[in-house]
Enzyme design. Structure first.
Site, PDB file in Angstrom:
ATOM      1  N   LYS A 182      40.972  42.860  53.683  1.00  0.00           N
ATOM      2  CA  LYS A 182      40.552  43.374  52.367  1.00  0.00           C
ATOM      3  C   LYS A 182      41.727  44.047  51.642  1.00  0.00           C
ATOM      4  CE  LYS A 182      38.668  44.922  48.839  1.00  0.00           C
ATOM      5  NZ  LYS A 182      37.420  45.366  48.332  1.00  0.00           N
ATOM      6  N   CYS A 208      40.330  49.752  42.792  1.00  0.00           N
ATOM      7  CA  CYS A 208      40.610  48.909  43.962  1.00  0.00           C
ATOM      8  C   CYS A 208      42.091  48.569  44.062  1.00  0.00           C
ATOM      9  CB  CYS A 208      39.810  47.619  43.867  1.00  0.00           C
ATOM     10  SG  CYS A 208      38.082  47.911  43.526  1.00  0.00           S
TER      11      CYS A 208
HETATM   12  N1  SAJ Z   1      45.581  42.755  35.648  1.00  0.00           N
HETATM   13  C1  SAJ Z   1      46.773  42.475  34.985  1.00  0.00           C
HETATM   14  N2  SAJ Z   1      47.212  41.175  34.938  1.00  0.00           N
HETATM   15  C2  SAJ Z   1      46.505  40.157  35.509  1.00  0.00           C
HETATM   16  C3  SAJ Z   1      45.303  40.450  36.204  1.00  0.00           C
HETATM   17  C4  SAJ Z   1      44.865  41.763  36.249  1.00  0.00           C
HETATM   18  O1  SAJ Z   1      47.437  43.361  34.459  1.00  0.00           O
HETATM   19  O2  SAJ Z   1      46.958  39.013  35.401  1.00  0.00           O
HETATM   20  C5  SAJ Z   1      45.106  44.153  35.722  1.00  0.00           C
HETATM   21  C6  SAJ Z   1      43.763  44.366  35.021  1.00  0.00           C
HETATM   22  O3  SAJ Z   1      43.960  44.559  33.650  1.00  0.00           O
HETATM   23  C7  SAJ Z   1      43.254  45.607  35.734  1.00  0.00           C
HETATM   24  C8  SAJ Z   1      43.785  45.429  37.154  1.00  0.00           C
HETATM   25  O4  SAJ Z   1      44.817  44.471  37.070  1.00  0.00           O
HETATM   26  O5  SAJ Z   1      43.818  46.777  35.173  1.00  0.00           O
HETATM   27  C9  SAJ Z   1      42.753  44.989  38.182  1.00  0.00           C
HETATM   28  O6  SAJ Z   1      41.872  44.015  37.633  1.00  0.00           O
HETATM   29  P1  SAJ Z   1      41.394  42.723  38.434  1.00  0.00           P
HETATM   30  O7  SAJ Z   1      40.487  41.954  37.553  1.00  0.00           O
HETATM   31  O8  SAJ Z   1      42.572  42.010  38.968  1.00  0.00           O
HETATM   32  O9  SAJ Z   1      40.640  43.279  39.719  1.00  0.00           O
HETATM   33  P2  SAJ Z   1      39.454  44.363  39.977  1.00  0.00           P
HETATM   34  O10 SAJ Z   1      40.089  45.668  40.314  1.00  0.00           O
HETATM   35  O11 SAJ Z   1      38.436  44.350  38.916  1.00  0.00           O
HETATM   36  O12 SAJ Z   1      38.751  43.725  41.305  1.00  0.00           O
HETATM   37  C10 SAJ Z   1      39.553  43.500  42.456  1.00  0.00           C
HETATM   38  C11 SAJ Z   1      39.271  42.055  42.964  1.00  0.00           C
HETATM   39  N3  SAJ Z   1      40.266  41.698  43.955  1.00  0.00           N
HETATM   40  C12 SAJ Z   1      40.997  40.555  43.867  1.00  0.00           C
HETATM   41  O13 SAJ Z   1      40.875  39.770  42.946  1.00  0.00           O
HETATM   42  C13 SAJ Z   1      41.933  40.260  44.986  1.00  0.00           C
HETATM   43  C14 SAJ Z   1      37.860  41.966  43.560  1.00  0.00           C
HETATM   44  O14 SAJ Z   1      37.626  40.688  44.128  1.00  0.00           O
HETATM   45  C15 SAJ Z   1      37.675  43.062  44.619  1.00  0.00           C
HETATM   46  O15 SAJ Z   1      36.375  43.015  45.216  1.00  0.00           O
HETATM   47  C16 SAJ Z   1      37.848  44.388  43.928  1.00  0.00           C
HETATM   48  O16 SAJ Z   1      39.214  44.461  43.454  1.00  0.00           O
HETATM   49  C17 SAJ Z   1      37.540  45.491  44.936  1.00  0.00           C
HETATM   50  O17 SAJ Z   1      36.437  46.063  44.874  1.00  0.00           O
HETATM   51  O18 SAJ Z   1      38.360  45.750  45.829  1.00  0.00           O
END
Ligand code: SAJ
Length: 415
Positions: free
Chosen positions: A210, A264
C-alpha cells in the site's frame, strides 16, 4: 455473519454501507457521538458520490447501526486514520486505541482486519496491543502455521476519493494474513462484496505494498513537477513537452501542479522513509520536490505582481480552487489552500478566492482581506489570476475573460 467496522470515515463508512447492502449485519463504531448520531439518522458526514443513498438504505433496512462502544461480533474491520506527527513520524495512536477498545469483546474464532494504511510491522503491533488486554486468547505468529484463537490480517484500502463506492467493489484487493489460514479467512470476508481479485499474501508485504503504490505515484508526480521547474528555467512550455514525450510508446509522464495534497500520497511515503531512511533516497527526494512546489508558485505570483504597473497594495488577486484535487470538497493537505493562505499574507489589496465546492472559507485566512466569491465576480475585478485546481468550472470558462490580466496556470488547463 455480524461485522463491526471501527472508524466511520472516508473508508470505514463506505465499507460498512457496502457490506450492509450485501445483507450482512454491520455495527459501525466511531468515537464521535456526532458521527454516530448522523449515521443512525440515515445521513452522512462526508461528501462522496452514491454514499448517501447507500447509507440511508443500510440504516432503513436495519443492516447498519452505529455506536460509540464496540460490541461482540464475528469480525472487526479497523479503518481509523494513521497521520504523521510533526517530524513525519507515523502516529499509530488511533490503531492502538481501536485495538484496546475491541479487545475486551473479542471471542475465540473472531477475525480482526486492519485496513488503515500502516507502516510495516503495524499489524503485529496491533496484535500485541490486543494481547495485552486479553492474555487469555492466542494470536497468530507471522511465519508460523499454528492456528490461534483470533484470525488477524491486513487488507489495505486502495480506493480513489470521488470513486470510493465503485472502486471498493471493483478494485483488486490485497489480503495480507499473519498466517496462510488468516489470509484465507479474511479473503472469504472480502469476497462478500469485492468483485476484483482478492490476492493473498502476508501482512508485511500487504503493509508495504500500500505504501509503495502511493509512493510510486508520488515519485512520478515529482518527476512531472521537476520537469516544470526545468522547463521554467529553459523557457519551455512543460505541458507541450509532456504531451509530446508521452507519444513515446513506453513513456507516460504525469501532470505537474502546485504540489501534492490529500491524506494519502502526501503522507504515506513518509512511512517508508521513517522505517528505512538510508534506503529511501529517491522517495525522500520526491517528497521534497513535491513539497517545494508551493514555494515556486508563490515566487511566480510575486513576479506577476511586479509585472503590473500598480503597487501590490492596489492589486486584486484571485485564487481559483482550494481543494486538493478537482471536483471534490476535500481540503486536507491541499497545496492550493496552503498557497491561497500564503497569498493572503503577501500584501495584496484584495484576495478573492473561488472554490465552488465549499460554502465558507476554512480558518487560516485574514477575514478582513479575503472574500469567497463566484468565478464571474473574481474575474471581473482581478489583476492577477492564479489557477490552483483544475475544477470542471474553470476548465469550461471563457478564456477571453483572462485577457489583460497576469495569469498563473499551475495545472496547465489554459496552456
Ligand atoms: N496530482 C498531480 N499530478 C497528477 C496526479 C495527481 O499533481 O498527475 C496530485 C493531485 O492534484 C493531488 C495529489 O496528487 O493533489 C493526489 O491525488 P491522486 O488523485 O493522485 O490520489 P488520491 O490521494 O486521491 O488517492 C490515492 C490513490 N492512490 C494511487 O493512485 C496510487 C488511491 O488509489 C488510494 O486509495 C488513496 O491515495 C489512498 O487512500 O491511499
Amino acid at each position: 455473519m455480524k461485522i463491526s467496522v471501527i472508524g466511520l470515515g472516508y473508508i470505514g463508512l463506505p465499507t460498512a454501507a457496502v457490506l450492509a447492502s450485501r445483507q450482512v449485519e454491520v455495527i459501525g463504531v466511531d468515537v464521535s457521538q456526532h458521527v454516530v448520531d448522523t449515521i443512525n439518522k440515515g445521513e452522512i458526514h462526508i461528501i462522496e458520490p452514491e454514499l448517501d443513498i447507500l447509507v440511508r438504505a443500510a440504516v432503513q433496512t436495519g443492516n447498519l447501526r452505529a455506536t460509540t462502544t464496540p460490541e461482540p461480533t464475528d469480525a472487526f474491520i479497523v479503518a481509523v486514520p494513521t497521520p504523521f506527527k510533526g517530524d513525519y513520524e507515523p502516529d499509530l495512536a488511533y490503531i492502538k486505541s481501536a485495538a484496546k477498545a475491541i479487545a475486551p469483546v473479542l471471542e475465540k474464532g473472531n477475525i480482526v482486519i486492519l485496513e488503515s494504511t500502516s507502516p510495516v510491522g503495524t499489524t503485529e503491533k496491533m496484535m500485541q496491543w490486543m494481547q495485552e488486554v486479553r492474555p487469555d486468547l492466542t494470536f497468530p505468529t507471522l511465519g508460523s502455521d499454528d492456528s490461534a484463537d483470533i484470525i488477524v490480517a491486513h487488507c489495505p484500502e486502495r480506493v480513489l476519493p470521488g470513486h470510493v463506492v465503485r472502486e471498493l467493489i471493483e478494485n483488486d484487493r490485497i489480503i495480507g494474513g499473519v498466517t496462510t489460514q488468516c489470509a484465507e479467512q479474511a479473503r472469504e470476508l472480502y469476497k462478500i462484496f469485492v468483485k476484483g481479485d482478492c490476492l493473498v499474501t502476508n501482512c508485511r508485504i500487504a503493509e508495504l505494498s500500500k505504501l509503495v503504490e502511493n509512493s510510486f505515484r508520488d515519485v512520478n508526480i515529482a518527476f512531472a513537477n521537476e520537469l516544470s521547474l526545468i522547463s521554467d528555467k529553459l523557457g519551455i512550455n512543460v505541458w507541450e513537452l509532456i504531451r509530446l514525450s508521452n507519444r513515446h510508446p513506453r513513456v507516460n509522464i504525469l501532470q505537474p501542479g502546485p504540489g501534492v495534497g490529500g491524506h494519502c500520497i502526501a503522507v504515506d511515503p513518509w512511512f517508508i522513509i521513517d522505517s528505512a531512511p538510508d534506503q529511501s533516497r529517491l522517495i525522500h527526494t520526491a517528497r521534497m520536490v513535491n513539497n517545494g512546489k508551493p514555494g515556486f508558485i508563490l515566487e511566480k505570483i510575486r513576479q506577476a505582481a511586479e509585472h503590473t504597473d500598480k503597487e501590490i497594495t492596489d492589486l486584486t488577486i484571485a485564487c481559483l480552487g482550494l481543494a486538493f484535487k478537482p471536483d471534490i470538497d476535500d481540503l486536507r493537505e491541499s497545496p492550493a489552500l496552503d498557497i491561497a493562505q500564503q497569498v493572503g499574507l503577501m500584501g495584496f489589496g484584495k484576495l478573492m478566492v473561488v472554490e465552488p465546492n465549499i460554502c465558507e472559507l476554512p480558518a487560516g485566512f485574514d477575514e478582513a482581506a479575503v472574500d469567497l466569491v463566484e468565478l464571474d465576480a473574481a474575474l471581473a475585478k482581478a489583476d492577477v489570476v492564479v489557477l490552483l485546481v483544475d475544477h470542471a468550472t474553470f476548465k469550461a470558462m471563457d478564456r477571453a475573460l483572462l485577457s489583460g490580466k497576469q495569469v498563473i496556470d499551475t495545472r496547465g488547463i489554459w496552456a
